[in-house]
Scaffold this motif. Structure first.
Motif, PDB file in Angstrom:
ATOM      1  N   THR A  35     -94.791 -20.742  10.991  1.00 37.80           N
ATOM      2  CA  THR A  35     -95.582 -21.718  11.656  1.00 37.80           C
ATOM      3  C   THR A  35     -95.702 -21.979  12.948  1.00 37.80           C
ATOM      4  N   HIS A  36     -94.760 -22.091  13.706  1.00 34.54           N
ATOM      5  CA  HIS A  36     -94.776 -22.056  15.292  1.00 34.54           C
ATOM      6  C   HIS A  36     -93.310 -21.802  15.821  1.00 34.54           C
ATOM      7  N   ILE A  37     -92.994 -21.868  17.041  1.00 36.53           N
ATOM      8  CA  ILE A  37     -91.685 -21.740  17.415  1.00 36.53           C
ATOM      9  C   ILE A  37     -90.912 -23.056  17.253  1.00 36.53           C
ATOM     10  N   ALA A  73    -106.061 -29.649  34.972  1.00 35.47           N
ATOM     11  CA  ALA A  73    -106.072 -29.031  33.362  1.00 35.47           C
ATOM     12  C   ALA A  73    -104.742 -28.952  33.005  1.00 35.47           C
ATOM     13  N   MET A  74    -103.955 -28.235  33.850  1.00 38.64           N
ATOM     14  CA  MET A  74    -102.576 -27.821  33.360  1.00 38.64           C
ATOM     15  C   MET A  74    -101.794 -29.106  32.863  1.00 38.64           C
ATOM     16  N   PHE A  75    -101.632 -30.257  33.767  1.00 43.31           N
ATOM     17  CA  PHE A  75    -101.061 -31.503  33.341  1.00 43.31           C
ATOM     18  C   PHE A  75    -101.430 -31.960  31.799  1.00 43.31           C
ATOM     19  N   THR A  77    -100.941 -33.368  26.654  1.00 39.70           N
ATOM     20  CA  THR A  77    -101.601 -33.531  25.199  1.00 39.70           C
ATOM     21  C   THR A  77    -100.707 -32.761  24.355  1.00 39.70           C
ATOM     22  N   ALA A  78     -99.951 -31.543  24.745  1.00 36.15           N
ATOM     23  CA  ALA A  78     -99.220 -30.733  23.927  1.00 36.15           C
ATOM     24  C   ALA A  78     -97.966 -31.326  23.430  1.00 36.15           C
ATOM     25  N   PHE A  79     -97.230 -31.894  24.446  1.00 36.50           N
ATOM     26  CA  PHE A  79     -95.955 -32.082  24.263  1.00 36.50           C
ATOM     27  C   PHE A  79     -95.580 -33.364  23.956  1.00 36.50           C
ATOM     28  N   TRP A 106    -108.581 -33.326  23.161  1.00 38.10           N
ATOM     29  CA  TRP A 106    -108.369 -33.370  24.647  1.00 38.10           C
ATOM     30  C   TRP A 106    -107.760 -31.927  24.954  1.00 38.10           C
ATOM     31  N   HIS A 107    -106.782 -31.616  24.238  1.00 40.78           N
ATOM     32  CA  HIS A 107    -106.169 -30.415  24.486  1.00 40.78           C
ATOM     33  C   HIS A 107    -106.991 -29.009  24.762  1.00 40.78           C
ATOM     34  N   TRP A 108    -107.921 -28.977  23.633  1.00 42.34           N
ATOM     35  CA  TRP A 108    -108.909 -27.636  23.754  1.00 42.34           C
ATOM     36  C   TRP A 108    -109.771 -28.048  24.922  1.00 42.34           C
ATOM     37  N   LEU A 121    -108.140 -18.339  20.733  1.00 40.18           N
ATOM     38  CA  LEU A 121    -108.249 -18.113  19.288  1.00 40.18           C
ATOM     39  C   LEU A 121    -107.686 -19.066  18.382  1.00 40.18           C
ATOM     40  N   MET A 122    -106.921 -19.860  18.720  1.00 39.73           N
ATOM     41  CA  MET A 122    -106.631 -21.086  17.894  1.00 39.73           C
ATOM     42  C   MET A 122    -107.615 -21.815  17.699  1.00 39.73           C
ATOM     43  N   MET A 123    -108.594 -21.825  18.613  1.00 39.16           N
ATOM     44  CA  MET A 123    -109.860 -22.863  18.603  1.00 39.16           C
ATOM     45  C   MET A 123    -110.443 -22.558  17.236  1.00 39.16           C
ATOM     46  N   THR A 160     -99.799 -15.863  16.608  1.00 38.52           N
ATOM     47  CA  THR A 160    -100.497 -16.323  17.583  1.00 38.52           C
ATOM     48  C   THR A 160    -100.048 -17.890  17.927  1.00 38.52           C
ATOM     49  N   TYR A 161     -99.559 -18.677  17.030  1.00 42.25           N
ATOM     50  CA  TYR A 161     -99.077 -20.080  17.232  1.00 42.25           C
ATOM     51  C   TYR A 161     -97.667 -19.807  18.256  1.00 42.25           C
ATOM     52  N   VAL A 162     -96.784 -18.982  17.859  1.00 38.21           N
ATOM     53  CA  VAL A 162     -95.631 -18.484  18.276  1.00 38.21           C
ATOM     54  C   VAL A 162     -95.787 -18.163  19.792  1.00 38.21           C
ATOM     55  N   ALA A 163     -96.705 -17.213  19.883  1.00 39.26           N
ATOM     56  CA  ALA A 163     -97.099 -16.691  21.464  1.00 39.26           C
ATOM     57  C   ALA A 163     -97.258 -18.091  22.228  1.00 39.26           C
ATOM     58  N   HIS A 164     -98.223 -18.868  21.699  1.00 37.72           N
ATOM     59  CA  HIS A 164     -98.878 -19.866  22.457  1.00 37.72           C
ATOM     60  C   HIS A 164     -97.748 -20.876  22.751  1.00 37.72           C
ATOM     61  N   GLY A 165     -96.666 -21.167  21.712  1.00 41.32           N
ATOM     62  CA  GLY A 165     -95.787 -22.078  21.927  1.00 41.32           C
ATOM     63  C   GLY A 165     -94.821 -21.496  23.047  1.00 41.32           C
TER      64      GLY A 165
HETATM   65  C1  HEM Z   1    -100.607 -25.279  29.973  1.00 37.61           C
HETATM   66  C2  HEM Z   1    -100.991 -24.532  28.892  1.00 37.61           C
HETATM   67  C3  HEM Z   1    -101.093 -24.916  27.387  1.00 37.61           C
HETATM   68  C4  HEM Z   1    -100.008 -25.507  26.880  1.00 37.61           C
HETATM   69  C5  HEM Z   1     -98.514 -25.813  27.316  1.00 37.61           C
HETATM   70  C6  HEM Z   1    -100.100 -25.587  25.353  1.00 37.61           C
HETATM   71  C7  HEM Z   1     -99.325 -26.128  24.385  1.00 37.61           C
HETATM   72  C8  HEM Z   1     -99.623 -25.988  22.936  1.00 37.61           C
HETATM   73  C9  HEM Z   1     -98.905 -26.495  22.024  1.00 37.61           C
HETATM   74  C10 HEM Z   1     -97.219 -26.755  22.092  1.00 37.61           C
HETATM   75  C11 HEM Z   1     -99.613 -26.423  20.689  1.00 37.61           C
HETATM   76  C12 HEM Z   1     -99.079 -26.838  19.473  1.00 37.61           C
HETATM   77  C13 HEM Z   1     -98.852 -25.628  18.749  1.00 37.61           C
HETATM   78  C14 HEM Z   1     -98.212 -25.710  17.388  1.00 37.61           C
HETATM   79  O1  HEM Z   1     -98.167 -26.499  16.799  1.00 37.61           O
HETATM   80  O2  HEM Z   1     -97.474 -24.628  17.249  1.00 37.61           O
HETATM   81  C15 HEM Z   1    -100.811 -26.063  21.003  1.00 37.61           C
HETATM   82  C16 HEM Z   1    -101.801 -26.020  20.107  1.00 37.61           C
HETATM   83  C17 HEM Z   1    -103.118 -25.856  20.623  1.00 37.61           C
HETATM   84  N1  HEM Z   1    -103.765 -25.318  21.682  1.00 37.61           N
HETATM   85 FE1  HEM Z   1    -102.523 -25.335  23.525  1.00 37.61          FE
HETATM   86  N2  HEM Z   1    -101.468 -25.128  25.288  1.00 37.61           N
HETATM   87  C18 HEM Z   1    -101.999 -24.744  26.540  1.00 37.61           C
HETATM   88  C19 HEM Z   1    -103.224 -24.124  26.556  1.00 37.61           C
HETATM   89  C20 HEM Z   1    -104.326 -24.161  25.902  1.00 37.61           C
HETATM   90  C21 HEM Z   1    -105.531 -23.282  25.947  1.00 37.61           C
HETATM   91  C22 HEM Z   1    -105.993 -22.866  27.243  1.00 37.61           C
HETATM   92  C23 HEM Z   1    -106.374 -23.788  24.920  1.00 37.61           C
HETATM   93  C24 HEM Z   1    -107.830 -23.159  24.721  1.00 37.61           C
HETATM   94  C25 HEM Z   1    -108.476 -22.684  25.605  1.00 37.61           C
HETATM   95  C26 HEM Z   1    -105.489 -24.257  23.826  1.00 37.61           C
HETATM   96  C27 HEM Z   1    -105.850 -24.504  22.550  1.00 37.61           C
HETATM   97  C28 HEM Z   1    -105.086 -25.061  21.649  1.00 37.61           C
HETATM   98  C29 HEM Z   1    -105.552 -25.155  20.276  1.00 37.61           C
HETATM   99  C30 HEM Z   1    -106.650 -25.190  19.700  1.00 37.61           C
HETATM  100  C31 HEM Z   1    -104.245 -25.605  19.611  1.00 37.61           C
HETATM  101  C32 HEM Z   1    -104.378 -25.769  18.016  1.00 37.61           C
HETATM  102  C33 HEM Z   1    -104.045 -27.066  17.488  1.00 37.61           C
HETATM  103  C34 HEM Z   1    -103.880 -27.258  16.140  1.00 37.61           C
HETATM  104  O3  HEM Z   1    -103.727 -26.143  15.564  1.00 37.61           O
HETATM  105  O4  HEM Z   1    -103.649 -28.146  15.430  1.00 37.61           O
HETATM  106  N3  HEM Z   1    -104.215 -24.422  24.556  1.00 37.61           N
HETATM  107  N4  HEM Z   1    -100.938 -26.178  22.327  1.00 37.61           N
END
Ligand code: HEM
Length: 271
Positions: free
Chosen positions: A17-19, A86-88, A93-95, A108-110, A190-192, A215-220
């Motif tokens: 599922t994720h990291i 955007a980075m902050f 919003t993620a953490f 807010w995150h996407w 991709l996750m969007m 994909t979720y692992v790479a993003h995490g």
């Molecule tokens: C500083 C950059 C970023 C950080 C630290 C970050 C972090 C995260 C984290 C920790 C998650 C939760 C993943 C999980 O549950 O496994 C997440 C989900 C997500 N992120 Fe990011 N992300 C960043 C950039 C981006 C960008 C650039 C996009 C889109 C252009 C994006 C779109 C998404 C989407 C769509 C999700 C999925 C939400 C879901 O499935 O519920 N993120 N992100």
């Protein structure tokens, strides 16, 4: 410590599922440990800077230079601050929800993700067409500069090259953050597809479970790496001996003296 988190499908199969979010705390800890280690080292370091008399001589010899040397154009500064906002937003919003502060974060995150993506695309075009594209990259050609910087760090006076526009550490940092940003942006876009947005109908079946998991692992992984990288960046920006660089990201210029003190005028020709 587990590095990955697995879930079960309704049919009892294990899927990635994720990291593991333990990695968030590990990255936060690494960032804070690095700044404490660096701050302690700086108290003891013998770092050799150009002394005042030497810089006076250089300044007298280069009276042809303007008193203010342009370092960052308005466009470059705008990019930097939009990207930082955007980075902050992305980090918080993620953490915050992972740290237990719950709120509807996904939209807010996407949205911040799209701002980051647009600002990076702008930066790539801007740097390729209007800036000195190669001035930020590092490679084997920089070995003499690395050696000279290490010798200066040990307190020796050496003739070796001084940095061009960007110090060696900044160029290495740029390389690492480019890699992390490319992974986080491509996986995020991709996750969007999996979440509800006004752009298209969500399609959680576009990829297999395993591919979504990866994909979720790479993003995490890239996301938590950015926690440590951002901490290190902000730490250097607020260190008093680096204020002249931070100020230039606000005002756009450095003084002639700072230019001659810290740079090799042959490698960064001021206009
Ligand atoms: C500083 C950059 C970023 C950080 C630290 C970050 C972090 C995260 C984290 C920790 C998650 C939760 C993943 C999980 O549950 O496994 C997440 C989900 C997500 N992120 Fe990011 N992300 C960043 C950039 C981006 C960008 C650039 C996009 C889109 C252009 C994006 C779109 C998404 C989407 C769509 C999700 C999925 C939400 C879901 O499935 O519920 N993120 N992100």
């Amino acid at each position: 410590m587990n590095l990955l988190t697995w879930g079960r499908t309704p049919w009892g199969e294990w899927i990635l599922t994720h990291i593991s979010w333990d990695l968030l705390w590990a990255s936060l800890f690494a960032g804070v440990a690095f700044l404490l280690a660096h701050a302690s080292y700086m108290l003891l370091s013998a770092h050799r800077k150009r002394d005042a008399a030497e810089t006076d001589r250089l300044e007298a010899a280069r009276a042809d230079l303007p008193p203010r040397i342009a370092r960052h154009s308005v466009a470059a500064r705008l990019f930097h601050w939009v990207m930082a906002a955007a980075m902050f937003t992305l980090l918080f919003t993620a953490f915050l929800p992972i740290a237990g502060i719950k709120f509807p974060w996904v939209q807010w995150h996407w949205m911040a993700g799209l701002v980051l993506t647009a600002s990076i695309l702008f930066h790539i075009v801007h740097a390729t067409v209007w800036m000195d594209f190669w001035s930020i990259w590092v490679g084997p050609k920089d070995m003499p500069e690395l050696k000279a910087e290490l010798m200066r760090e040990l307190g020796h006076e050496v003739d070796g090259p001084k940095p061009g526009k960007y110090p060696l550490g900044n160029r290495l940092y740029h390389l690492v953050i480019v890699a992390a940003a490319l992974v986080v942006v491509t996986s995020g876009l991709l996750m969007m597809v999996r979440v509800r947005t006004p752009f298209f109908t969500r399609n959680p079946y576009m990829l297999s479970d395993m591919k979504w998991g990866l994909t979720y692992v790479a993003h995490g992984l890239a996301g938590v790496a950015l926690v440590g990288l951002v901490i290190a960046h902000v730490y250097f920006a607020v260190r008093p001996e680096k204020w002249w660089i931070t100020k230039s990201m606000i005002l756009g210029w450095i003084t002639r003296r700072q230019y001659l003190e810290h740079h090799d005028p042959q490698r960064w020709v001021a206009r």
